[in-house]
Scaffold this motif. Structure first.
Motif, PDB file in Angstrom:
ATOM      1  N   GLN A 129      65.848   8.219 -38.123  1.00 56.12           N
ATOM      2  CA  GLN A 129      65.012   8.664 -37.013  1.00 56.12           C
ATOM      3  C   GLN A 129      65.095  10.172 -36.846  1.00 56.12           C
ATOM      4  OE1 GLN A 129      66.566   6.529 -33.657  1.00 56.12           O
ATOM      5  NE2 GLN A 129      65.459   4.641 -34.124  1.00 56.12           N
ATOM      6  N   SER A 130      63.989  10.725 -36.363  1.00 60.95           N
ATOM      7  CA  SER A 130      63.973  12.135 -36.005  1.00 60.95           C
ATOM      8  C   SER A 130      63.221  12.278 -34.688  1.00 60.95           C
ATOM      9  CB  SER A 130      63.282  12.959 -37.087  1.00 60.95           C
ATOM     10  OG  SER A 130      63.210  14.318 -36.725  1.00 60.95           O
ATOM     11  N   SER A 131      63.596  13.278 -33.929  1.00 55.36           N
ATOM     12  CA  SER A 131      62.900  13.558 -32.677  1.00 55.36           C
ATOM     13  C   SER A 131      62.568  15.039 -32.608  1.00 55.36           C
ATOM     14  CB  SER A 131      63.767  13.172 -31.473  1.00 55.36           C
ATOM     15  OG  SER A 131      63.969  11.780 -31.420  1.00 55.36           O
ATOM     16  N   LEU A 132      61.381  15.324 -32.091  1.00 52.16           N
ATOM     17  CA  LEU A 132      60.925  16.698 -31.879  1.00 52.16           C
ATOM     18  C   LEU A 132      60.940  16.965 -30.379  1.00 52.16           C
ATOM     19  CD1 LEU A 132      59.651  19.195 -33.401  1.00 52.16           C
ATOM     20  CD2 LEU A 132      57.435  18.274 -32.680  1.00 52.16           C
ATOM     21  N   TYR A 133      61.599  18.035 -29.973  1.00 50.82           N
ATOM     22  CA  TYR A 133      61.740  18.374 -28.562  1.00 50.82           C
ATOM     23  C   TYR A 133      60.930  19.633 -28.255  1.00 50.82           C
ATOM     24  CZ  TYR A 133      65.837  15.440 -29.409  1.00 50.82           C
ATOM     25  OH  TYR A 133      66.671  14.415 -29.792  1.00 50.82           O
ATOM     26  N   LEU A 134      60.044  19.509 -27.275  1.00 45.77           N
ATOM     27  CA  LEU A 134      59.266  20.660 -26.821  1.00 45.77           C
ATOM     28  C   LEU A 134      59.663  20.932 -25.380  1.00 45.77           C
ATOM     29  CD1 LEU A 134      57.035  18.584 -28.495  1.00 45.77           C
ATOM     30  CD2 LEU A 134      55.987  20.827 -28.619  1.00 45.77           C
ATOM     31  N   THR A 135      60.241  22.097 -25.146  1.00 43.78           N
ATOM     32  CA  THR A 135      60.700  22.425 -23.803  1.00 43.78           C
ATOM     33  C   THR A 135      59.836  23.508 -23.196  1.00 43.78           C
ATOM     34  OG1 THR A 135      62.259  24.031 -24.719  1.00 43.78           O
ATOM     35  CG2 THR A 135      63.076  21.803 -24.349  1.00 43.78           C
ATOM     36  N   ALA A 136      59.669  23.417 -21.882  1.00 41.77           N
ATOM     37  CA  ALA A 136      58.866  24.400 -21.137  1.00 41.77           C
ATOM     38  C   ALA A 136      57.539  24.638 -21.850  1.00 41.77           C
ATOM     39  CB  ALA A 136      59.649  25.702 -20.981  1.00 41.77           C
ATOM     40  N   SER A 137      56.782  23.562 -22.018  1.00 47.88           N
ATOM     41  CA  SER A 137      55.578  23.607 -22.852  1.00 47.88           C
ATOM     42  C   SER A 137      54.597  24.686 -22.409  1.00 47.88           C
ATOM     43  CB  SER A 137      54.905  22.238 -22.861  1.00 47.88           C
ATOM     44  OG  SER A 137      54.561  21.865 -21.548  1.00 47.88           O
ATOM     45  N   GLN A 138      53.918  25.228 -23.401  1.00 42.25           N
ATOM     46  CA  GLN A 138      52.886  26.244 -23.164  1.00 42.25           C
ATOM     47  C   GLN A 138      51.542  25.657 -23.584  1.00 42.25           C
ATOM     48  OE1 GLN A 138      54.145  29.562 -25.580  1.00 42.25           O
ATOM     49  NE2 GLN A 138      56.257  29.426 -24.849  1.00 42.25           N
ATOM     50  N   LEU A 139      50.469  26.261 -23.099  1.00 36.57           N
ATOM     51  CA  LEU A 139      49.124  25.792 -23.454  1.00 36.57           C
ATOM     52  C   LEU A 139      48.938  25.767 -24.969  1.00 36.57           C
ATOM     53  CD1 LEU A 139      46.983  27.690 -20.790  1.00 36.57           C
ATOM     54  CD2 LEU A 139      47.711  25.298 -20.735  1.00 36.57           C
ATOM     55  N   SER A 140      49.561  26.733 -25.652  1.00 37.00           N
ATOM     56  CA  SER A 140      49.406  26.839 -27.112  1.00 37.00           C
ATOM     57  C   SER A 140      50.078  25.693 -27.865  1.00 37.00           C
ATOM     58  CB  SER A 140      49.983  28.170 -27.599  1.00 37.00           C
ATOM     59  OG  SER A 140      51.370  28.243 -27.314  1.00 37.00           O
TER      60      SER A 140
END
Lengths: 112, 110
Positions: B70-81
């Motif tokens: 398994q792998s997980s992608l973490y996006l923190t404090a997301s931006q519009l881009s």
């Protein structure tokens, strides 16, 4: 720096016509080269890959073929297009298994 | 063997966090992550190799648990881009081809 060129950007072809899409890579030698196809709203399907001149591995048996006549040139061909060949065709290159892929800008093919 | 991604889609407000998961039923050599904007080619984000490493790319990071495939992608404090479709790709230990999942559509709203 390395760059990958793919053309044309869009193509509308009648059923039964031939196809030739070209991809070239600059700034590196002996790249691994790949052709992927993407249907609308779907993931990427690997069609062919090549680790060297004249070495082609086919992943999906169909009416498409690929050739690598030069180290940094990869060509996708068909003798007779089918409606089901429509899609977004992407060429990519990588240095090897431990590296990511860099994709060309893609060719949007519509077979009518 | 195509990896399975979840969720299929996620909608965020700017500044919120998100996690995208990728799993395989096969032993993996590597996991790739890419982002694709509408009408454009996928762009490479990062690769994680066998060894359970965690990688970061600005506010986007990922982990790879090779025991669980398994792998997980973490996006923190997301931006519009950050909006776009995220694809994971896997290379099995028994092969060399990169196989992509069906993608996760991420939308970040103001």
């Amino acid at each position: 720096s390395q760059t990958i060129h793919q053309w044309p950007a869009t193509l509308v072809q009648p059923v039964g016509s031939p196809l030739s899409l070209e991809c070239t890579v600059e700034g590196t030698s002996n790249p691994n080269l790949y052709w992927y196809r993407q249907a609308a709203g779907r993931g990427l399907q690997l069609l062919f890959y090549s680790v060297g001149i004249g070495q082609i591995s086919s992943e999906v048996p169909q009416n498409l073929s690929a050739s690598r006549p030069q180290d940094r040139q990869f060509i996708l061909s068909s003798k007779k297009l089918l409606l089901s060949d429509s899609g977004f065709y992407l060429c990519a290159w990588s240095k090897g298994q431990r590296y990511g892929y860099t994709f060309g800008s893609g060719t949007r093919l519509t077979v009518v | 063997q195509q990896p399975v991604q979840s969720p299929q889609a996620v909608i965020l407000r700017e500044g919120e966090d998100a996690v995208i998961n990728c799993s395989s039923s096969k032993a993996l050599y590597s996991v790739h992550w890419y982002r694709q904007k509408h009408g454009e080619a996928p762009v490479f984000l990062m690769i994680l190799l066998k060894g359970g490493e965690q990688k970061g790319h600005e506010k986007i990071s990922a982990s790879f648990n090779e025991k669980k495939q398994q792998s997980s992608l973490y996006l923190t404090a997301s931006q519009l881009s950050y909006s776009g479709t995220y694809f994971c790709g896997t290379v099995e230990t028994s092969g060399s081809r990169l196989t992509f999942g069906e993608g996760t559509q991420l939308t970040v709203n103001p």
